[in-house]
Design a protein around this motif. Structure first.
Motif, mmCIF file in Angstrom:
data_model
loop_
_atom_site.group_PDB
_atom_site.id
_atom_site.type_symbol
_atom_site.label_atom_id
_atom_site.label_comp_id
_atom_site.label_asym_id
_atom_site.label_seq_id
_atom_site.Cartn_x
_atom_site.Cartn_y
_atom_site.Cartn_z
ATOM 1 N N PRO A 66 18.193 -2.225 2.156
ATOM 2 C CA PRO A 66 16.789 -2.080 1.649
ATOM 3 C C PRO A 66 16.613 -2.250 0.413
ATOM 4 O O PRO A 66 17.541 -2.167 -0.508
ATOM 5 C CB PRO A 66 16.598 -0.490 2.035
ATOM 6 C CG PRO A 66 17.937 -0.081 1.896
ATOM 7 C CD PRO A 66 18.986 -0.951 2.445
ATOM 8 N N PHE A 110 12.556 2.089 -1.966
ATOM 9 C CA PHE A 110 11.851 2.756 -0.955
ATOM 10 C C PHE A 110 11.767 4.138 -1.506
ATOM 11 O O PHE A 110 12.503 4.810 -2.313
ATOM 12 C CB PHE A 110 12.092 2.573 0.160
ATOM 13 C CG PHE A 110 13.548 3.291 0.646
ATOM 14 C CD1 PHE A 110 13.766 4.605 0.906
ATOM 15 C CD2 PHE A 110 14.680 2.652 0.607
ATOM 16 C CE1 PHE A 110 14.959 5.159 1.254
ATOM 17 C CE2 PHE A 110 15.983 2.944 0.729
ATOM 18 C CZ PHE A 110 16.207 4.357 0.949
ATOM 19 N N SER A 134 6.905 2.622 -4.423
ATOM 20 C CA SER A 134 7.154 1.820 -3.357
ATOM 21 C C SER A 134 6.269 2.282 -2.215
ATOM 22 O O SER A 134 5.886 3.446 -2.007
ATOM 23 C CB SER A 134 8.531 1.884 -2.942
ATOM 24 O OG SER A 134 8.803 1.129 -1.506
ATOM 25 N N LYS A 135 5.960 1.336 -1.339
ATOM 26 C CA LYS A 135 4.828 1.626 -0.264
ATOM 27 C C LYS A 135 5.844 1.761 0.940
ATOM 28 O O LYS A 135 5.371 2.194 2.086
ATOM 29 C CB LYS A 135 3.882 0.578 -0.084
ATOM 30 C CG LYS A 135 2.984 0.237 -0.962
ATOM 31 C CD LYS A 135 2.047 -0.873 -0.714
ATOM 32 C CE LYS A 135 0.814 -0.976 -1.805
ATOM 33 N NZ LYS A 135 0.019 -2.186 -1.677
ATOM 34 N N VAL A 136 7.052 1.763 1.045
ATOM 35 C CA VAL A 136 8.075 1.932 2.091
ATOM 36 C C VAL A 136 8.797 3.303 1.927
ATOM 37 O O VAL A 136 9.302 3.616 0.973
ATOM 38 C CB VAL A 136 9.142 0.819 1.914
ATOM 39 C CG1 VAL A 136 10.107 0.878 2.965
ATOM 40 C CG2 VAL A 136 8.452 -0.504 1.714
ATOM 41 N N SER A 137 8.799 3.954 3.016
ATOM 42 C CA SER A 137 9.295 5.071 3.219
ATOM 43 C C SER A 137 10.576 5.301 3.760
ATOM 44 O O SER A 137 11.054 4.207 4.314
ATOM 45 C CB SER A 137 8.404 6.223 4.071
ATOM 46 O OG SER A 137 8.581 5.901 5.437
ATOM 47 N N ASP A 174 11.559 6.583 6.484
ATOM 48 C CA ASP A 174 11.250 6.503 7.764
ATOM 49 C C ASP A 174 11.126 5.134 8.294
ATOM 50 O O ASP A 174 11.575 4.706 9.410
ATOM 51 C CB ASP A 174 9.953 7.385 8.236
ATOM 52 C CG ASP A 174 10.332 9.007 8.111
ATOM 53 O OD1 ASP A 174 11.341 9.405 8.275
ATOM 54 O OD2 ASP A 174 9.366 9.660 8.273
ATOM 55 N N ASP A 175 10.713 4.489 7.367
ATOM 56 C CA ASP A 175 10.268 3.045 7.675
ATOM 57 C C ASP A 175 11.632 2.242 7.905
ATOM 58 O O ASP A 175 12.222 1.309 8.750
ATOM 59 C CB ASP A 175 9.293 2.331 6.514
ATOM 60 C CG ASP A 175 8.075 2.790 6.545
ATOM 61 O OD1 ASP A 175 7.598 3.145 7.690
ATOM 62 O OD2 ASP A 175 7.412 2.798 5.422
ATOM 63 N N ILE A 176 12.696 2.552 6.867
ATOM 64 C CA ILE A 176 13.931 1.944 6.781
ATOM 65 C C ILE A 176 14.732 2.579 7.992
ATOM 66 O O ILE A 176 15.118 1.680 8.690
ATOM 67 C CB ILE A 176 14.711 2.362 5.642
ATOM 68 C CG1 ILE A 176 13.854 1.992 4.364
ATOM 69 C CG2 ILE A 176 16.136 1.714 5.497
ATOM 70 C CD1 ILE A 176 13.562 0.449 4.175
ATOM 71 N N SER A 200 13.833 3.326 10.836
ATOM 72 C CA SER A 200 13.435 3.063 12.208
ATOM 73 C C SER A 200 13.789 1.753 12.542
ATOM 74 O O SER A 200 13.956 1.082 13.644
ATOM 75 C CB SER A 200 11.762 2.863 12.009
ATOM 76 O OG SER A 200 11.298 1.849 11.366
ATOM 77 N N ALA A 201 14.084 0.822 11.522
ATOM 78 C CA ALA A 201 14.794 -0.670 11.674
ATOM 79 C C ALA A 201 16.352 -0.618 11.429
ATOM 80 O O ALA A 201 17.178 -1.617 11.652
ATOM 81 C CB ALA A 201 14.466 -1.362 10.403
#
Length: 213
Positions: A166, A169, A195-198, A200-202, A204-205
């Motif tokens: 990543p 984030f 950052s706009k990425v959390s 949780d976003d990471i 989930s992928a």
């Protein structure tokens, strides 16, 4: 359903990963070097004794493991002349050797099962190498290389290996940052905070659940 061990699960990406795996229906052994809510086992990834205890805990709880997630790590860096050898040793012991210890501990168990998935959390810094982060870049690049080696070496045993890389984030990783180069630390801290990425976003992928896919 998979049986998953996650390191560094007390907060940040580790906590998000543990929650994501549970949401998929997996069983999770959440570990961290600190005692905290949601932590099932204390595991200092720099300790051979702690890794041996983690293996025993997995054997007693499940009889085997499907997914190993080496997530625990620290932030560090600094310009070339400002990053001390002690700082280099510190970040290497945790971010690289911690991963190696985990993989070495559980590879025999995964080989015996004939399947599994090793997920090592690296960083975009392991692929793209910005200034002021020499030590962090180097150890994360080593994690990527080691993971690729694991993938080739273990494929014949039905074991997959994935490196998660990543970019910045929102996380509390910056709290662990060590070093004397305050200017670099301030820049990195700002990139993380904005950052706009959390986490949780990471999470989930990240692959690994559903039978070790």
């Amino acid at each position: 359903m998979s049986r998953v061990l996650v390191t560094g699960a007390a907060s940040g990406l580790g906590a998000a990963l543990a929650a994501a795996f549970r949401a998929r229906g997996d069983e999770v052994l959440a570990t961290d070097r600190v005692v905290a809510d949601g932590i099932d086992l204390v595991l200092d990834i720099t300790s051979d004794a702690d890794w041996a205890a983690a293996k025993t805990a997995v054997e007693e709880r499940w009889g085997g493991l499907d997914v190993l997630v080496n997530n625990a790590g620290v932030a560090g860096g600094g310009r070339i002349e400002l990053c001390s050898m002690d700082d280099w040793r510190w970040i290497t012991e945790i971010n690289l050797f911690g991963v190696v210890r985990g993989v070495q501990t559980f590879t025999p168990m995964l080989k015996a099962r004939g399947s599994g998935h090793i997920v090592n959390v690296a960083s975009l810094a392991g692929l793209v190498h910005p200034a002021g982060m020499g030590s962090y870049n180097a150890v994360k690049a080593a994690v990527v290389a080691f993971t690729e080696t694991c993938g080739h070496e273990l494929a014949g045993f039905g074991i997959k290996a994935s490196a998660v890389c990543p970019s910045y984030f929102r996380t509390n990783l910056i709290d662990s940052m060590q070093g004397t180069d305050e200017a670099v630390g301030k820049v990195i801290g700002n990139l993380v905070a904005t950052s706009k990425v959390s986490a949780d976003d990471i999470a989930s992928a990240v692959p690994g659940g559903d039978g070790g896919r």
